[in-house]
Design an enzyme around this catalytic site. Sequence first.
Site, PDB file in Angstrom:
ATOM      1  N   LYS A 277       0.823  -1.221   0.000  1.00  0.00           N
ATOM      2  CA  LYS A 277       0.000   0.000   0.000  1.00  0.00           C
ATOM      3  C   LYS A 277       0.854   1.268   0.000  1.00  0.00           C
ATOM      4  O   LYS A 277       0.531   2.221  -0.713  1.00  0.00           O
ATOM      5  CB  LYS A 277      -1.062   0.006   1.102  1.00  0.00           C
ATOM      6  CG  LYS A 277      -0.562  -0.231   2.503  1.00  0.00           C
ATOM      7  CD  LYS A 277      -1.731  -0.436   3.455  1.00  0.00           C
ATOM      8  CE  LYS A 277      -1.273  -0.904   4.807  1.00  0.00           C
ATOM      9  NZ  LYS A 277      -0.183  -0.157   5.455  1.00  0.00           N
TER      10      LYS A 277
ATOM     11  N   ARG B 144      12.019  -6.252   3.126  1.00  0.00           N
ATOM     12  CA  ARG B 144      11.633  -4.849   2.950  1.00  0.00           C
ATOM     13  C   ARG B 144      12.622  -3.868   3.595  1.00  0.00           C
ATOM     14  O   ARG B 144      12.991  -4.009   4.750  1.00  0.00           O
ATOM     15  CB  ARG B 144      10.241  -4.623   3.542  1.00  0.00           C
ATOM     16  CG  ARG B 144       9.786  -3.183   3.399  1.00  0.00           C
ATOM     17  CD  ARG B 144       8.323  -3.040   3.459  1.00  0.00           C
ATOM     18  NE  ARG B 144       7.781  -3.222   4.781  1.00  0.00           N
ATOM     19  CZ  ARG B 144       6.487  -3.068   5.074  1.00  0.00           C
ATOM     20  NH1 ARG B 144       5.634  -2.752   4.104  1.00  0.00           N
ATOM     21  NH2 ARG B 144       6.055  -3.238   6.293  1.00  0.00           N
TER      22      ARG B 144
HETATM   23  P1  AMP Z   1       1.981   0.281   8.719  1.00  0.00           P
HETATM   24  O1  AMP Z   1       3.104   1.243   8.487  1.00  0.00           O
HETATM   25  O2  AMP Z   1       0.724   0.668   8.023  1.00  0.00           O
HETATM   26  O3  AMP Z   1       2.381  -1.156   8.443  1.00  0.00           O
HETATM   27  O4  AMP Z   1       1.669   0.356  10.298  1.00  0.00           O
HETATM   28  C1  AMP Z   1       2.638  -0.001  11.255  1.00  0.00           C
HETATM   29  C2  AMP Z   1       2.028  -0.109  12.642  1.00  0.00           C
HETATM   30  O5  AMP Z   1       1.503   1.161  13.065  1.00  0.00           O
HETATM   31  C3  AMP Z   1       0.860  -1.080  12.784  1.00  0.00           C
HETATM   32  O6  AMP Z   1       1.290  -2.421  12.940  1.00  0.00           O
HETATM   33  C4  AMP Z   1       0.179  -0.520  14.054  1.00  0.00           C
HETATM   34  O7  AMP Z   1       0.899  -0.882  15.220  1.00  0.00           O
HETATM   35  C5  AMP Z   1       0.325   0.982  13.856  1.00  0.00           C
HETATM   36  N1  AMP Z   1      -0.811   1.552  13.097  1.00  0.00           N
HETATM   37  C6  AMP Z   1      -0.803   1.958  11.804  1.00  0.00           C
HETATM   38  N2  AMP Z   1      -2.008   2.412  11.427  1.00  0.00           N
HETATM   39  C7  AMP Z   1      -2.815   2.279  12.526  1.00  0.00           C
HETATM   40  C8  AMP Z   1      -4.185   2.555  12.781  1.00  0.00           C
HETATM   41  N3  AMP Z   1      -5.014   3.025  11.827  1.00  0.00           N
HETATM   42  N4  AMP Z   1      -4.664   2.306  14.027  1.00  0.00           N
HETATM   43  C9  AMP Z   1      -3.868   1.839  15.009  1.00  0.00           C
HETATM   44  N5  AMP Z   1      -2.569   1.540  14.829  1.00  0.00           N
HETATM   45  C10 AMP Z   1      -2.036   1.748  13.602  1.00  0.00           C
END
Ligand code: AMP
Length: 219
Positions: free
Chosen positions: A14, A128
């Site tokens: 994404k 990654r």
């Molecule tokens: P990402 O970079 O999208 O893979 O997100 C990394 C981490 O950030 C996730 O595993 C969650 O711990 C936290 N996180 C990201 N987006 C959210 C969200 N919408 N709500 C709560 N925690 C989030």
Amino acid sequence: MSNIIFIAPPAAGKGTQAELLKEKYNMAHISMGDLLRNEVNSNSPLGEHIKTIMEEGKLVENKTVFELLEKRLLTLDVKEGYILDGFPREFNQVLAYENLSVRLHKEVDYVIYLHLDEDKASKRILGRVSCPNCGAVYNEYTDTFDKIGFCNKCSTKLVKRNDDNIETFKHRFQTYLSNTKPILDYYDGKGLLYIVDGSANKTDIFKRIEKIISGVVEW
Ligand code: AMP
């Protein structure tokens, strides 16, 4: 102008697709994970707390994510549309975002679900790496580099995320299955959901997304 939400398991691409859309269409890329990582890097007490939760592969509390998101949306120039990457991730976030986006006149046009199974996602996680300067994301096993270990775009040294290890990945995938995947039905019911095969290569995924947002694909 389109406003897009990306929903996906970890490592489905994404962030990569959001950056491609940003480059080509000048859309704003709002990454909830990046907003949280910025807070962690600020070394504030809140950042320390967020760091622990992220390393456990759990979701950060809604109060915190709502505050960070609203602040970003208010300051952001989104006249060419935005891509919301990593939000919403559970049902209360869906409802809160509906209220917020109506209030700010920034309602969503497309919800794109990048599908990837657990096995493929775990393989991607291990390779990654990303650029802390420009946000470009690479896989160290499959991408080619002008200089190994450095960003092709801005030559900054690439880094691995703290939560890109196999233990945290398993928790993140479980969190995704129990909290995030169920919200797809809701968006499907609203006629907003589009499914894209996240295991395809990034160019093909991007072409598919371009077709969706230009109205060529109907479900
Ligand atoms: P990402 O970079 O999208 O893979 O997100 C990394 C981490 O950030 C996730 O595993 C969650 O711990 C936290 N996180 C990201 N987006 C959210 C969200 N919408 N709500 C709560 N925690 C989030």
